[in-house]
Design a protein around this motif. Structure first.
Motif, PDB file in Angstrom:
ATOM      1  N   GLY A 170       0.802  -1.220   0.000  1.00  0.00           N
ATOM      2  CA  GLY A 170       0.000   0.000   0.000  1.00  0.00           C
ATOM      3  C   GLY A 170       0.832   1.266   0.000  1.00  0.00           C
ATOM      4  N   LYS A 232      -4.742   5.706  -5.277  1.00  0.00           N
ATOM      5  CA  LYS A 232      -5.042   4.836  -4.141  1.00  0.00           C
ATOM      6  C   LYS A 232      -4.724   3.392  -4.500  1.00  0.00           C
ATOM      7  N   ILE A 233      -4.439   2.621  -3.484  1.00  0.00           N
ATOM      8  CA  ILE A 233      -4.169   1.198  -3.649  1.00  0.00           C
ATOM      9  C   ILE A 233      -5.147   0.435  -2.752  1.00  0.00           C
ATOM     10  N   GLU A 235      -7.538  -3.424  -2.247  1.00  0.00           N
ATOM     11  CA  GLU A 235      -7.346  -4.874  -2.327  1.00  0.00           C
ATOM     12  C   GLU A 235      -7.315  -5.378  -3.770  1.00  0.00           C
ATOM     13  N   LYS A 238      -3.836  -4.863  -5.069  1.00  0.00           N
ATOM     14  CA  LYS A 238      -2.874  -5.777  -4.438  1.00  0.00           C
ATOM     15  C   LYS A 238      -2.943  -7.159  -5.073  1.00  0.00           C
TER      16      LYS A 238
END
Length: 382
Positions: A170, A232-233, A235, A238
């Motif tokens: 993140g 933004k990061i 789920e 990821k």
């Protein structure tokens, strides 16, 4: 199938603008419809006419004429859709040539009006025991390039892992910093990666091509958008980082099986310059991060590597061509160096800071190199 990287309108506009500025390779090709033994390919909006559907193994030349109203691409494909050779961005009313070495077997010639879909296809049969024998210099060039491609793929993995780890942690800033370096090895050897067909759309597809593939958008550019535009990061990103690493590992495993010949090396070098002309100079490739000049430099390095390895052969057959290529590679590299403070690093100026006049200067230099580079395949297979 290779996905579309540009919208059709953008591709036409970019190619037309580059032709108007300097007279690009397609315009040059129009002077020569190919030799007497060339396979004539007439590409139209609704057809792909091929003059011969059976010919002997060895060196072949396709003389392509676009009689349609749309920009088109022409491919020679293996039965499993791997690419033998290709030529992109053939404008309406222009001609182009492809030179390749093809072994006996079944293939397809595909014309893609509008650069979309699977294309209009014609089956062809290549007969004979094998392609023409190669010289020791040609064999040495192929062996060295195969090593180079494998090394670039293997060196990409740890850099991509740094990027993926930052995304999974993140860490927005760390991910941004690692993004461009993770792509250098891929950009240097992109035509080989694209020859497998399925890997490229999974790792390097831009948003423009998502609808065509009918699959979820994955890969570097999906994450690029999250980092720079969405800022933004989550789920999903990821998970996409893990998917990217899985796909890149598949690429590394496959790269040693790539079909490499002197003509595919030369055609690949030209394809890398086409990538620069239609994606990097226009700012289309890295539209969110503006790291286009990193890709630009990597594409040029990959093209120059192929040329350097083939130069001992090309210089014997066409010394004037190699002198011209030496000059134009030097000029383009010198121009690129203006956009980075340290020529030993990949810390290039953000492309949104590169002005219109500077972009024109870069496009002029790309076209000055692309025209002679389009003749390299013929020079190394004489």
């Amino acid at each position: 199938m290779r996905p579309v990287r540009l919208s059709v309108l953008t591709a036409v506009a970019a190619a037309t603008a580059l032709t108007a500025v300097t007279g690009c390779a397609e315009k040059s090709d129009a002077k020569d419809g190919g030799g007497e033994g060339a396979v004539q390919v007439v590409a139209k909006d609704d057809s792909c006419e091929v003059s011969k559907k059976e010919f002997p193994a060895g060196k072949i030349e396709l003389a392509v004429e676009n009689k349609g109203t749309k920009v088109t691409e022409v491919y020679v494909l293996f039965p499993d859709d791997r690419i033998v050779t290709e030529r992109e961005n053939i404008l309406p009313g222009t001609k182009a040539k492809l030179t390749a070495e093809i072994k006996a077997g079944s293939y397809e010639i595909a014309c893609k009006p509008g650069m979309k879909g699977d294309g209009i296809r014609q089956k062809i049969t290549v007969s004979g025991a094998a392609a023409a024998k190669r010289s020791p210099e040609q064999d040495a060039a192929v062996a060295a390039y195969r090593t180079y491609v494998r090394e670039q793929a293997e060196q990409t993995l740890p850099k991509a892992q740094v990027f993926a780890d930052a995304v999974k942690a993140g860490d927005l800033q760390a991910a941004k910093k690692a993004y461009a370096p993770s792509r250098i090895g891929w950009e240097r050897t992109e035509p080989v990666a694209e020859s497998f067909g399925d890997i490229d759309p999974m790792v390097d597809l831009r948003e423009d091509g998502v609808e065509e593939t009918g699959k979820p958008w994955t890969g570097w550019h999906r994450l690029e958008k999250a980092l720079w535009q969405d800022k933004k990061i989550g789920e999903p990103e990821k998970k996409l980082a893990d998917t990217l690493m899985k796909d890149l590992n598949t690429w590394v495993k496959k790269v040693g099986t790539a079909e490499i010949t002197p003509s595919s090396m030369a055609n690949g070098a030209k394809e890398l310059l086409d990538e620069v002309a239609t994606g990097k100079v226009t700012g289309e490739e890295e539209r969110y991060s503006h790291t286009d000049l990193v890709d630009f430099k990597a594409n040029v390095e990959g093209a120059e590597k192929s040329y350097t390895l083939l130069k001992p052969v090309a210089s014997k057959n066409d010394p004037k061509l190699t002198a011209q290529l030496d000059k134009q590679f030097g000029a383009l590299n010198k121009l690129l160096d203006k956009h980075r403070p340290d020529t030993t690093s990949y810390d290039f100026t953000s492309y949104d800071k590169v002005g219109k006049d500077q972009r024109k200067e870069l496009s002029d230099a790309v076209n000055a190199l692309a025209e002679p580079l389009s003749k390299l395949a013929a020079a190394v297979t004489k």
